[in-house]
Structure formats: structure tokens, C-alpha cells
Write a protein that holds these residues in place. Structure first.
Motif, PDB file in Angstrom:
ATOM      1  N   THR A  44      35.318   8.654 -54.715  1.00 47.13           N
ATOM      2  CA  THR A  44      34.161   8.070 -55.391  1.00 47.13           C
ATOM      3  C   THR A  44      34.618   6.962 -56.321  1.00 47.13           C
ATOM      4  N   GLY A  45      33.650   6.235 -56.853  1.00 42.13           N
ATOM      5  CA  GLY A  45      33.949   5.192 -57.822  1.00 42.13           C
ATOM      6  C   GLY A  45      34.168   3.835 -57.181  1.00 42.13           C
ATOM      7  N   GLY A  46      34.209   2.816 -58.015  1.00 44.51           N
ATOM      8  CA  GLY A  46      34.371   1.460 -57.544  1.00 44.51           C
ATOM      9  C   GLY A  46      35.733   1.157 -56.974  1.00 44.51           C
ATOM     10  N   ASP A  47      36.721   2.020 -57.232  1.00 42.28           N
ATOM     11  CA  ASP A  47      38.060   1.816 -56.674  1.00 42.28           C
ATOM     12  C   ASP A  47      38.310   2.701 -55.456  1.00 42.28           C
ATOM     13  N   SER A  48      37.228   3.160 -54.830  1.00 44.92           N
ATOM     14  CA  SER A  48      37.364   4.025 -53.658  1.00 44.92           C
ATOM     15  C   SER A  48      37.577   3.197 -52.393  1.00 44.92           C
ATOM     16  N   ALA A  49      38.532   3.639 -51.585  1.00 43.81           N
ATOM     17  CA  ALA A  49      38.759   3.047 -50.264  1.00 43.81           C
ATOM     18  C   ALA A  49      38.391   4.052 -49.180  1.00 43.81           C
ATOM     19  N   VAL A  50      37.433   4.920 -49.481  1.00 43.39           N
ATOM     20  CA  VAL A  50      37.111   6.003 -48.563  1.00 43.39           C
ATOM     21  C   VAL A  50      36.593   5.485 -47.213  1.00 43.39           C
ATOM     22  N   ASP A  51      35.975   4.307 -47.214  1.00 44.79           N
ATOM     23  CA  ASP A  51      35.480   3.748 -45.959  1.00 44.79           C
ATOM     24  C   ASP A  51      36.610   3.305 -45.028  1.00 44.79           C
ATOM     25  N   GLN A  52      37.806   3.151 -45.584  1.00 42.71           N
ATOM     26  CA  GLN A  52      38.958   2.716 -44.793  1.00 42.71           C
ATOM     27  C   GLN A  52      39.895   3.863 -44.420  1.00 42.71           C
ATOM     28  N   VAL A  53      39.491   5.106 -44.697  1.00 45.29           N
ATOM     29  CA  VAL A  53      40.390   6.241 -44.495  1.00 45.29           C
ATOM     30  C   VAL A  53      40.874   6.343 -43.053  1.00 45.29           C
ATOM     31  N   ASP A  54      39.985   6.198 -42.104  1.00 44.21           N
ATOM     32  CA  ASP A  54      40.395   6.320 -40.700  1.00 44.21           C
ATOM     33  C   ASP A  54      41.456   5.284 -40.342  1.00 44.21           C
ATOM     34  N   THR A  55      41.295   4.085 -40.845  1.00 42.15           N
ATOM     35  CA  THR A  55      42.292   3.040 -40.596  1.00 42.15           C
ATOM     36  C   THR A  55      43.594   3.361 -41.304  1.00 42.15           C
ATOM     37  N   LEU A  56      43.503   3.812 -42.551  1.00 36.49           N
ATOM     38  CA  LEU A  56      44.702   4.106 -43.331  1.00 36.49           C
ATOM     39  C   LEU A  56      45.497   5.260 -42.720  1.00 36.49           C
ATOM     40  N   ARG A  57      44.814   6.182 -42.068  1.00 38.72           N
ATOM     41  CA  ARG A  57      45.515   7.314 -41.443  1.00 38.72           C
ATOM     42  C   ARG A  57      46.413   6.880 -40.295  1.00 38.72           C
ATOM     43  N   GLN A  58      46.184   5.695 -39.789  1.00 38.55           N
ATOM     44  CA  GLN A  58      47.071   5.178 -38.757  1.00 38.55           C
ATOM     45  C   GLN A  58      48.390   4.677 -39.342  1.00 38.55           C
ATOM     46  N   ILE A  59      48.421   4.540 -40.666  1.00 40.49           N
ATOM     47  CA  ILE A  59      49.622   4.078 -41.360  1.00 40.49           C
ATOM     48  C   ILE A  59      50.452   5.263 -41.847  1.00 40.49           C
ATOM     49  N   ALA A  60      49.776   6.223 -42.490  1.00 41.19           N
ATOM     50  CA  ALA A  60      50.463   7.374 -43.095  1.00 41.19           C
ATOM     51  C   ALA A  60      49.425   8.444 -43.403  1.00 41.19           C
ATOM     52  N   PRO A  61      49.850   9.678 -43.701  1.00 39.82           N
ATOM     53  CA  PRO A  61      48.893  10.686 -44.138  1.00 39.82           C
ATOM     54  C   PRO A  61      48.131  10.211 -45.371  1.00 39.82           C
ATOM     55  N   VAL A  62      46.854  10.576 -45.436  1.00 40.86           N
ATOM     56  CA  VAL A  62      45.983  10.133 -46.521  1.00 40.86           C
ATOM     57  C   VAL A  62      45.409  11.344 -47.245  1.00 40.86           C
ATOM     58  N   VAL A  63      45.543  11.357 -48.567  1.00 41.64           N
ATOM     59  CA  VAL A  63      44.955  12.402 -49.394  1.00 41.64           C
ATOM     60  C   VAL A  63      43.797  11.781 -50.178  1.00 41.64           C
ATOM     61  N   VAL A  64      42.600  12.333 -49.989  1.00 39.92           N
ATOM     62  CA  VAL A  64      41.396  11.820 -50.632  1.00 39.92           C
ATOM     63  C   VAL A  64      40.980  12.776 -51.746  1.00 39.92           C
ATOM     64  N   LEU A  65      40.924  12.284 -52.977  1.00 39.12           N
ATOM     65  CA  LEU A  65      40.603  13.120 -54.128  1.00 39.12           C
ATOM     66  C   LEU A  65      39.476  12.510 -54.956  1.00 39.12           C
ATOM     67  N   ARG A  66      38.660  13.372 -55.522  1.00 39.22           N
ATOM     68  CA  ARG A  66      37.662  12.931 -56.499  1.00 39.22           C
ATOM     69  C   ARG A  66      38.275  13.004 -57.882  1.00 39.22           C
ATOM     70  N   TYR A  67      37.991  12.006 -58.704  1.00 41.27           N
ATOM     71  CA  TYR A  67      38.421  12.075 -60.093  1.00 41.27           C
ATOM     72  C   TYR A  67      37.236  12.179 -61.048  1.00 41.27           C
ATOM     73  N   ASP A  68      36.006  12.127 -60.496  1.00 47.51           N
ATOM     74  CA  ASP A  68      34.830  12.071 -61.362  1.00 47.51           C
ATOM     75  C   ASP A  68      34.276  13.445 -61.713  1.00 47.51           C
ATOM     76  N   ASP A  69      34.880  14.504 -61.204  1.00 44.47           N
ATOM     77  CA  ASP A  69      34.353  15.837 -61.474  1.00 44.47           C
ATOM     78  C   ASP A  69      35.424  16.772 -62.029  1.00 44.47           C
ATOM     79  N   LYS A  70      36.484  16.197 -62.566  1.00 48.88           N
ATOM     80  CA  LYS A  70      37.570  17.032 -63.079  1.00 48.88           C
ATOM     81  C   LYS A  70      38.320  16.328 -64.196  1.00 48.88           C
ATOM     82  N   SER A  71      39.027  17.101 -64.994  1.00 48.59           N
ATOM     83  CA  SER A  71      39.843  16.544 -66.067  1.00 48.59           C
ATOM     84  C   SER A  71      41.100  15.904 -65.482  1.00 48.59           C
ATOM     85  N   TRP A  72      41.786  15.103 -66.303  1.00 50.84           N
ATOM     86  CA  TRP A  72      43.037  14.515 -65.818  1.00 50.84           C
ATOM     87  C   TRP A  72      44.071  15.597 -65.555  1.00 50.84           C
ATOM     88  N   GLN A  73      43.986  16.710 -66.288  1.00 52.11           N
ATOM     89  CA  GLN A  73      44.934  17.793 -66.055  1.00 52.11           C
ATOM     90  C   GLN A  73      44.759  18.399 -64.656  1.00 52.11           C
TER      91      GLN A  73
END
Length: 336
Positions: free
Chosen positions: A137-166
Motif C-alpha cells: 500500500t501507499g504511494g511507494d507501492s510497486a504492487v502492480d509490478q510484482v508479477d514482472t519483478l518475480r521474474q527477476i528475484a523472489p518478491v516479498v510484499v508487506l504492508r507498513y500501514d497497519d503495523k508498528s515499525w517494530q
């Protein structure tokens, strides 16, 4: 004004942040929440992310972050980060579009800024990563490119808007084999926070209750609540947030509808929205504090009368380990 530019630059990053944006209590969270099974340091390992599960064959050595927000947590964990996406330069970034709280650290470690704004798949490919992090999520999300990025390397998609930095650090650590670093980082921060609370001592009682706005008058300001990351951190230091009038809390939030961490406030209601003895300005520095003190509409508010208005720093909007530490230091040094 500078604050307006800061808010405008951060508005894109904040887009889509929901009611749970900062509601987690870091005091009760484990640094390795997200995939306890990965704590045995075995490889390959499978971690859970926002898309399901991701198998990582070996401990990563060349990580790329497509999210400038996730980059701070990766740096704090001393991850082998070789490249990052960035946002357009603003008051809260350096000239490369990296957040000021950790931009120098990224430079020292040789982290390359791969692009600013929209993800550049060609630059990411050229960096030759073995693991890629994407924000969901957020303005720095590249989630729409995940399928393409997976052709480069494994991709881990995380939300940062619903959790603390810890909690976010723990989830990243589970994917890169840095669980011990995450636990040590949270423990170090907790010690810093406890030391700061002790140093503040009785000064907290005189400062309470406190207001936590992003001050942007005459345009719309925002009040941060006790469920925001900033509110949670201030309460852990012993402060209590002033209660907003019911009509302001219940008013239509427009594009921020559903959020519990912030409440928009127009200029006409701002005096009633800051009833506390002290005001901490998010995304604010000394100049913003002076502007608040000079605001003719706020002259009869308690914090202005007592001249207890403090800027939390331009880096206080998006809290990671670095900016949260900076916030603690500023509060400790400013509260008299």
C-alpha cells in the motif's frame, strides 16, 4: 510554506493508510511476529506476505527495496541492501529522495538510488538482486509490478500501514534471516525509551495533556490521535493526549475516512482542537513552532499562552527506528 510542501509530498505516501495504520502497541509485540517458523536460520525458508507465501532459497546477499518506507527498516537491520526506490525530493528527503533520518547511512553503505517516483523495472533488473521488497500500500507501492519483478528475484510484499515499525522489522527479519538483529534493535529502542522517560521525570506532568497536530493553517491541519504511531510513542514516554471535542472527532474525514490515527481540522476549529498544555508539531521544526506561536487565532490556547510548542522534526511523519529515536531525543531535550 515549507510545511505545506512537506504535507503535499507525504500525502501520496499516506494515501490508502487505513484505520489500523498505527494502532499496534509496540510494547506488546514480538520482533519476530510474522513467521516464527523461520527463526531456525534454515534455508530455504518460506515466509508469509500479503500475496500468500514466498520461498527464499538462500540467505539474501543483494536486496532491492522498491519502497522508500521499507528501506529504513532494512537499513536498521543492517540488511545487505544494494538499491532502493525513492520519492521525489522534498523537505523530508535529501536530494536523492531518501528520507533524511537515514539518508546518510544509506550513502555510507553504498546503497544506490535506482529511481525516483514510479518503479523502474530496468534499473531493478540491472541491480541483479536476489530478493526484492515491495510495499502493498501507499504511494511507494510497486504492487502492480510484482508479477514482472518475480521474474527477476523472489518478491516479498508487506504492508507498513497497519503495523508498528517494530512489527514491520520483525517481518522483514523473518525473510532475510535477521531475527536476532530485530530483537536486539527493539530491545535497544526500549532501553532508549525507558532512559528518556526517566530523564523527563516530573516534567511530563506539567506538560500534560498534549496536542499532536500537523499544523498547516490557514489550510487544513491534522490532529494525530492516541492510535497514531506518534501518539503511541508519546504515551509510552508518559504523556497523555488531550481529548478532541466530540464534534471534531465525529466530523466527516473526507479522503481520510475510516482512519483512527488522524483527524482533519479546519482553521476555524483548530483553537478548540488544541486544548492541551503542550503542542508537539508533527513534520514541524523550530520555524513551524514559531509560526504556531504567532498564529493570531491561537493566542488564547494553553500551549501558546505557556509557550510550550515543540516541533518534532520533519522526519516525524513516517516513524521507523531512526525517526522514532530522533523524536525521543527532541522531546527529551525540549520539554522543560
Amino acid at each position: 510554506m515549507k510545511l505545506r510542501r512537506s504535507l503535499a509530498a507525504l500525502a501520496v505516501l499516506a494515501a490508502g493508510i487505513g484505520a489500523a495504520a498505527c494502532s499496534s502497541d509496540p510494547a506488546t509485540e514480538s520482533a519476530t511476529t510474522g513467521n516464527p517458523a523461520a527463526s531456525d536460520q534454515s534455508w530455504p525458508r518460506t515466509v508469509t506476505d500479503e500475496t500468500g507465501s514466498v520461498t527464499i532459497e538462500h540467505k539474501p546477499e543483494r536486496i532491492v527495496s522498491t519502497s522508500v518506507t521499507l528501506t529504513g527498516s532494512l537499513l536498521a537491520l543492517d540488511a545487505p541492501l544494494i538499491g532502493t526506490g525513492a520519492q521525489r525530493p522534498s523537505d523530508v528527503t535529501d536530494e536523492n529522495g531518501l528520507f533524511t533520518q537515514w539518508a546518510d547511512i544509506a550513502a555510507e553503505r553504498g546503497v544506490n538510488t535506482l529511481y525516483q517516483g514510479e518503479p523502474n523495472v530496468e534499473e531493478i533488473t540491472a541491480a541483479d538482486p536476489d530478493l526484492i521488497f515491495v510495499s502493498a500500500t501507499g504511494g511507494d507501492s510497486a504492487v502492480d509490478q510484482v508479477d514482472t519483478l518475480r521474474q527477476i528475484a523472489p518478491v516479498v510484499v508487506l504492508r507498513y500501514d497497519d503495523k508498528s515499525w517494530q512489527d514491520l522489522s520483525g517481518r522483514i527479519a523473518a525473510a532475510i534471516g535477521a531475527e536476532e538483529q530485530a530483537e536486539a534493535l527493539v530491545a535497544k529502542f526500549d532501553r532508549q525509551l525507558d532512559d528518556a522517560k526517566s530523564a523527563l521525570g516530573d516534567k511530563v506532568a506539567a506538560a500534560n495533556p498534549v496536542n499532536v497536530p500537523a499544523y498547516n493553517s490557514p489550510e487544513e491541519s491534522r490532529m494525530f490521535t492516541a492510535e497514531s504511531a506518534q501518539g503511541i510513542l508519546l504515551e509510552r514516554l508518559g504523556f497523555s493526549l488531550a481529548e478532541l471535542p466530540a464534534d471534531i472527532s465525529a466530523a466527516d474525514k473526507g479522503i481520510m475516512s475510516g482512519r483512527k490515527d488522524v483527524v482533519p481540522v479546519g482553521q476555524e476549529n483548530l483553537p478548540r482542537a488544541v486544548p492541551g498544555n503542550t503542542t508537539f508539531i508533527v513534520i514541524g521544526d523550530a520555524a513551524d513552532a514559531e509560526r504556531f506561536l504567532a498564529d493570531p487565532t491561537l493566542q488564547q490556547t494553553p500551549s501558546v499562552e505557556k509557550k510550550q510548542v515543540i516541533g518534532l522534526g520533519k522526519d516525524s511523519f513516517r516513524l521507523d527506528y531512526y525517526s522514532a529515536t530522533n523524536l525521543i531525543d527532541r522531546v527529551t531535550n525540549a520539554v522543560r
